[in-house]
Design a protein around this motif. Sequence first.
Motif, mmCIF file in Angstrom:
data_model
loop_
_atom_site.group_PDB
_atom_site.id
_atom_site.type_symbol
_atom_site.label_atom_id
_atom_site.label_comp_id
_atom_site.label_asym_id
_atom_site.label_seq_id
_atom_site.Cartn_x
_atom_site.Cartn_y
_atom_site.Cartn_z
ATOM 1 N N ALA A 12 -6.984 10.082 5.168
ATOM 2 C CA ALA A 12 -7.506 8.712 5.241
ATOM 3 C C ALA A 12 -6.396 7.728 5.598
ATOM 4 O O ALA A 12 -6.575 6.847 6.438
ATOM 5 N N GLU A 13 -5.248 7.884 4.977
ATOM 6 C CA GLU A 13 -4.123 7.004 5.268
ATOM 7 C C GLU A 13 -3.654 7.175 6.712
ATOM 8 O O GLU A 13 -3.223 6.216 7.356
ATOM 9 N N GLU A 18 -2.464 5.585 12.361
ATOM 10 C CA GLU A 18 -2.736 5.732 13.800
ATOM 11 C C GLU A 18 -2.997 4.368 14.436
ATOM 12 O O GLU A 18 -2.526 4.084 15.543
ATOM 13 N N VAL A 19 -3.730 3.518 13.747
ATOM 14 C CA VAL A 19 -3.986 2.160 14.245
ATOM 15 C C VAL A 19 -2.672 1.403 14.397
ATOM 16 O O VAL A 19 -2.424 0.763 15.428
ATOM 17 N N LEU A 20 -1.832 1.500 13.392
ATOM 18 C CA LEU A 20 -0.569 0.762 13.425
ATOM 19 C C LEU A 20 0.440 1.370 14.402
ATOM 20 O O LEU A 20 1.236 0.648 15.002
ATOM 21 N N TRP A 21 0.410 2.678 14.580
ATOM 22 C CA TRP A 21 1.287 3.285 15.576
ATOM 23 C C TRP A 21 0.875 2.842 16.984
ATOM 24 O O TRP A 21 1.717 2.690 17.856
ATOM 25 N N GLU A 33 -10.686 -3.867 11.718
ATOM 26 C CA GLU A 33 -11.508 -3.942 12.932
ATOM 27 C C GLU A 33 -11.287 -2.751 13.856
ATOM 28 O O GLU A 33 -12.169 -2.403 14.636
ATOM 29 N N ARG A 34 -10.134 -2.113 13.763
ATOM 30 C CA ARG A 34 -9.797 -1.016 14.669
ATOM 31 C C ARG A 34 -10.076 0.366 14.075
ATOM 32 O O ARG A 34 -10.001 1.366 14.785
ATOM 33 N N ILE A 35 -10.367 0.432 12.797
ATOM 34 C CA ILE A 35 -10.708 1.706 12.158
ATOM 35 C C ILE A 35 -12.081 2.143 12.670
ATOM 36 O O ILE A 35 -12.995 1.328 12.821
ATOM 37 N N ASP A 36 -12.227 3.432 12.900
ATOM 38 C CA ASP A 36 -13.498 3.976 13.385
ATOM 39 C C ASP A 36 -14.634 3.541 12.456
ATOM 40 O O ASP A 36 -14.617 3.833 11.262
ATOM 41 N N PRO A 72 4.631 0.067 10.881
ATOM 42 C CA PRO A 72 5.117 1.355 10.365
ATOM 43 C C PRO A 72 6.641 1.388 10.274
ATOM 44 O O PRO A 72 7.334 0.815 11.109
ATOM 45 N N LEU A 73 7.135 2.066 9.267
ATOM 46 C CA LEU A 73 8.566 2.336 9.138
ATOM 47 C C LEU A 73 8.899 3.745 9.615
ATOM 48 O O LEU A 73 10.061 4.081 9.804
ATOM 49 N N VAL A 74 7.864 4.566 9.773
ATOM 50 C CA VAL A 74 8.015 5.949 10.222
ATOM 51 C C VAL A 74 7.369 6.061 11.594
ATOM 52 O O VAL A 74 6.222 5.634 11.781
#
Length: 126
Positions: A12-13, A18-21, A33-36, A72-74
């Motif tokens: 889930a995280e 993925e949205v933030l990457w 808004e961008r989550i499926d 993201p930091l990673v």
Amino acid sequence: MAEQASERISEAELAVMEVLWADAPLTAMDVAERIDPARGWSDRTVKTMLGRLLAKGVLAFEEDGRRYLYRPLVERAAHVAGSTRQLVDRLFGGRAAPLVAHLAENHALSDDDIAELEALVRELRK
């Protein structure tokens, strides 16, 4: 610390990551808004996921007026590398060949996959 935390990102995280990457920094509302939509998540669920990821040290935020911008930091590639290594270590004794054999035995490799693997092996032999 971020690399170890990256290995503990839940499925889930990962949707939030993925949205933030793909596009950061974003507000919590932008992420929601961008989550499926098939996930059926409320804004509150997205904020919960963001909070978990902050606690794990894989996200950072900065204040922008009355809102927070998350990033993201990673890097995605680092997360993929860590997760892949963990999977191979845990299930295949740290060896990639048994993983590929498992995929082949279970018909999980397409002709394109096989061609890519053959090209990779040729390149590695050079």
